[in-house]
Design a protein around this motif. Structure first.
Motif, PDB file in Angstrom:
ATOM      1  N   ARG A 107       6.992  14.500   2.628  1.00 48.39           N
ATOM      2  CA  ARG A 107       7.442  14.440   1.227  1.00 48.39           C
ATOM      3  C   ARG A 107       8.799  15.113   1.042  1.00 48.39           C
ATOM      4  O   ARG A 107       9.619  14.681   0.260  1.00 48.39           O
ATOM      5  CB  ARG A 107       6.411  15.088   0.305  1.00 48.39           C
ATOM      6  CG  ARG A 107       5.097  14.370   0.266  1.00 48.39           C
ATOM      7  CD  ARG A 107       5.246  13.022  -0.389  1.00 48.39           C
ATOM      8  NE  ARG A 107       3.953  12.323  -0.369  1.00 48.39           N
ATOM      9  CZ  ARG A 107       3.800  11.057  -0.617  1.00 48.39           C
ATOM     10  NH1 ARG A 107       4.842  10.324  -0.921  1.00 48.39           N
ATOM     11  NH2 ARG A 107       2.630  10.496  -0.572  1.00 48.39           N
ATOM     12  N   SER A 153       2.007  15.196   3.397  1.00 44.78           N
ATOM     13  CA  SER A 153       0.774  14.833   2.689  1.00 44.78           C
ATOM     14  C   SER A 153       0.226  13.566   3.330  1.00 44.78           C
ATOM     15  O   SER A 153       0.819  13.016   4.254  1.00 44.78           O
ATOM     16  CB  SER A 153       1.040  14.631   1.192  1.00 44.78           C
ATOM     17  OG  SER A 153       1.896  13.540   0.981  1.00 44.78           O
ATOM     18  N   GLU A 185      -0.941   9.676   2.694  1.00 45.26           N
ATOM     19  CA  GLU A 185      -0.894   8.523   1.803  1.00 45.26           C
ATOM     20  C   GLU A 185      -1.993   7.555   2.197  1.00 45.26           C
ATOM     21  O   GLU A 185      -2.219   7.306   3.379  1.00 45.26           O
ATOM     22  CB  GLU A 185       0.459   7.836   1.891  1.00 45.26           C
ATOM     23  CG  GLU A 185       0.615   6.709   0.873  1.00 45.26           C
ATOM     24  CD  GLU A 185       2.052   6.288   0.732  1.00 45.26           C
ATOM     25  OE1 GLU A 185       2.457   5.351   1.432  1.00 45.26           O
ATOM     26  OE2 GLU A 185       2.765   6.905  -0.077  1.00 45.26           O
ATOM     27  N   ALA A 229      -1.771   8.947  -3.169  1.00 41.90           N
ATOM     28  CA  ALA A 229      -1.663  10.155  -2.351  1.00 41.90           C
ATOM     29  C   ALA A 229      -3.015  10.847  -2.318  1.00 41.90           C
ATOM     30  O   ALA A 229      -3.668  11.015  -3.355  1.00 41.90           O
ATOM     31  CB  ALA A 229      -0.604  11.089  -2.926  1.00 41.90           C
ATOM     32  N   ALA A 230      -3.444  11.217  -1.128  1.00 46.14           N
ATOM     33  CA  ALA A 230      -4.666  12.007  -0.995  1.00 46.14           C
ATOM     34  C   ALA A 230      -4.344  13.449  -1.390  1.00 46.14           C
ATOM     35  O   ALA A 230      -3.183  13.863  -1.418  1.00 46.14           O
ATOM     36  CB  ALA A 230      -5.196  11.941   0.433  1.00 46.14           C
ATOM     37  N   ARG A 231      -5.367  14.215  -1.671  1.00 48.15           N
ATOM     38  CA  ARG A 231      -5.161  15.609  -2.067  1.00 48.15           C
ATOM     39  C   ARG A 231      -4.684  16.447  -0.895  1.00 48.15           C
ATOM     40  O   ARG A 231      -5.071  16.230   0.236  1.00 48.15           O
ATOM     41  CB  ARG A 231      -6.461  16.197  -2.590  1.00 48.15           C
ATOM     42  CG  ARG A 231      -6.849  15.660  -3.912  1.00 48.15           C
ATOM     43  CD  ARG A 231      -8.076  16.356  -4.382  1.00 48.15           C
ATOM     44  NE  ARG A 231      -8.186  16.177  -5.814  1.00 48.15           N
ATOM     45  CZ  ARG A 231      -9.058  16.803  -6.546  1.00 48.15           C
ATOM     46  NH1 ARG A 231      -9.901  17.648  -6.006  1.00 48.15           N
ATOM     47  NH2 ARG A 231      -9.099  16.586  -7.838  1.00 48.15           N
ATOM     48  N   GLY A 232      -3.866  17.432  -1.209  1.00 47.91           N
ATOM     49  CA  GLY A 232      -3.452  18.406  -0.222  1.00 47.91           C
ATOM     50  C   GLY A 232      -2.049  18.205   0.293  1.00 47.91           C
ATOM     51  O   GLY A 232      -1.534  17.091   0.315  1.00 47.91           O
ATOM     52  N   THR A 233      -1.436  19.310   0.692  1.00 44.56           N
ATOM     53  CA  THR A 233      -0.151  19.290   1.375  1.00 44.56           C
ATOM     54  C   THR A 233      -0.303  20.107   2.652  1.00 44.56           C
ATOM     55  O   THR A 233      -1.152  21.003   2.738  1.00 44.56           O
ATOM     56  CB  THR A 233       0.984  19.855   0.498  1.00 44.56           C
ATOM     57  OG1 THR A 233       0.644  21.179   0.104  1.00 44.56           O
ATOM     58  CG2 THR A 233       1.221  18.987  -0.724  1.00 44.56           C
ATOM     59  N   ALA A 242      -9.704  11.623   6.083  1.00 46.53           N
ATOM     60  CA  ALA A 242      -9.756  10.803   4.858  1.00 46.53           C
ATOM     61  C   ALA A 242     -10.373   9.440   5.144  1.00 46.53           C
ATOM     62  O   ALA A 242     -11.201   8.943   4.363  1.00 46.53           O
ATOM     63  CB  ALA A 242      -8.363  10.652   4.257  1.00 46.53           C
TER      64      ALA A 242
END
Length: 123
Positions: free
Chosen positions: A48, A54, A56, A83-87, A101
């Protein structure tokens, strides 16, 4: 609407995310039980901003003549991105999160009825 996972299971590898994709992808494919339709869900890491990653999720919806060969029997397709949760601090962390995921993805999460736009008025 009824979807079931096809016989391929989780598939590793592939470049589906274009310029933003920073890791290999994972995918899982579902087929509709009553229609000639396929959903393939991909997950991959994206950078990002420098050093921040992250996951996707790309959902590809396809109406086709043969669900065993959706690519060469395609009649209509579209894709949606989320976008999935979290960085994450590394591409490796995002890669593992993308696999997780896909492993956790369930058919009940699919929000498409398996019809092309022109079929919406038909049963």
């Amino acid at each position: 609407m009824s979807w079931r996972q096809d016989n391929t299971g989780i598939t590793a590898g592939g470049d589906v995310g274009g310029d933003y994709q920073a890791t290999d992808s994972f995918s899982v494919r579902y087929v509709h039980t009553d229609r000639s339709a396929v959903v393939t869900v991909y997950a991959y890491g994206v950078e990002r901003r420098p050093g921040r990653y992250s996951v996707e999720m790309q959902t590809e919806m396809t109406v086709c003549r043969d669900v065993r060969r959706p690519g060469d029997t395609e009649e209509w397709s579209d894709s949606a991105y989320a976008a999935a949760r979290g960085t994450f601090n590394s591409a490796e962390q995002a890669y593992r999160a993308a696999h997780d995921a896909i492993r956790r993805h369930k058919a009940r999460e699919i929000r498409w009825d398996g019809r092309a736009p022109w079929e919406k008025g038909t049963k």
